[in-house]
Design an enzyme around this catalytic site. Structure first.
Site, PDB file in Angstrom:
ATOM      1  N   HIS A  22       0.845  -1.192   0.000  1.00  0.00           N
ATOM      2  CA  HIS A  22       0.000   0.000   0.000  1.00  0.00           C
ATOM      3  C   HIS A  22       0.881   1.242   0.000  1.00  0.00           C
ATOM      4  O   HIS A  22       2.033   1.191   0.399  1.00  0.00           O
ATOM      5  CB  HIS A  22      -0.973   0.022   1.184  1.00  0.00           C
ATOM      6  CG  HIS A  22      -0.325  -0.070   2.524  1.00  0.00           C
ATOM      7  ND1 HIS A  22       0.221  -1.243   3.020  1.00  0.00           N
ATOM      8  CD2 HIS A  22      -0.144   0.860   3.495  1.00  0.00           C
ATOM      9  CE1 HIS A  22       0.703  -1.030   4.231  1.00  0.00           C
ATOM     10  NE2 HIS A  22       0.510   0.243   4.540  1.00  0.00           N
TER      11      HIS A  22
ATOM     12  N   HIS B  30       0.923   5.324   1.161  1.00  0.00           N
ATOM     13  CA  HIS B  30       0.320   6.389   1.952  1.00  0.00           C
ATOM     14  C   HIS B  30       0.428   7.691   1.169  1.00  0.00           C
ATOM     15  O   HIS B  30       1.494   8.024   0.650  1.00  0.00           O
ATOM     16  CB  HIS B  30       1.066   6.573   3.276  1.00  0.00           C
ATOM     17  CG  HIS B  30       0.980   5.412   4.191  1.00  0.00           C
ATOM     18  ND1 HIS B  30       0.065   5.349   5.216  1.00  0.00           N
ATOM     19  CD2 HIS B  30       1.704   4.265   4.246  1.00  0.00           C
ATOM     20  CE1 HIS B  30       0.237   4.211   5.868  1.00  0.00           C
ATOM     21  NE2 HIS B  30       1.222   3.529   5.298  1.00  0.00           N
TER      22      HIS B  30
END
Length: 135
Positions: A101, A103
């Site tokens: 992922h 940010h």
């Protein structure tokens, strides 16, 4: 591929509610439940990849393009002053959820977001060692 024990797989599949900002066939972008600042969001692939090392090159490229598009759009919405794009790989680097992922952390002048490190100095012996090992 999907990992049935992975919380991000469940979020990406829509099985766990999230504040989705964007979705396509490969990614879901959501607001982070533990934001570093107002508008902190995550880009999560719908397929399970442990981290960047496992991510297919085309998907990695698409994630960065998506980060660019989302931060341009969100910068206007949030009226922030800048952005950090952060992506951690492995526990030593701060990865806590082992599903790739990214940010997207909005930055505001004077905020107290604690991203950073102490600046060091590139030592000649380190430089030579690295350059020689890459040959």
């Amino acid at each position: 591929m999907r990992d049935d024990n992975c919380i991000f797989c469940k979020i990406a599949a829509g099985e766990i509610p999230s504040a989705a900002l964007y979705e396509d066939e490969d990614f879901r972008v959501i607001l982070d439940l533990s934001p570093a600042s107002k508008g902190h969001a995550l880009i999560i692939p719908k397929e399970h990849y442990r981290n960047l090392f496992d991510l297919e090159d085309g998907l990695a490229a698409k994630a960065l393009v998506l980060a660019k598009k989302m931060t341009i759009k969100l910068k206007d919405v949030l009226e922030c002053d800048g952005y950090n794009i952060v992506q951690n790989n492995e526990e030593a680097a701060g990865q806590t959820v082992f599903h790739f992922h990214m940010h997207m952390i909005p930055r505001y002048k004077g905020d107290k977001v604690g991203l950073g490190w102490h600046m060091g100095k590139l030592e000649e012996k380190d430089k030579e060692e690295i350059l020689n090992k890459l040959k």
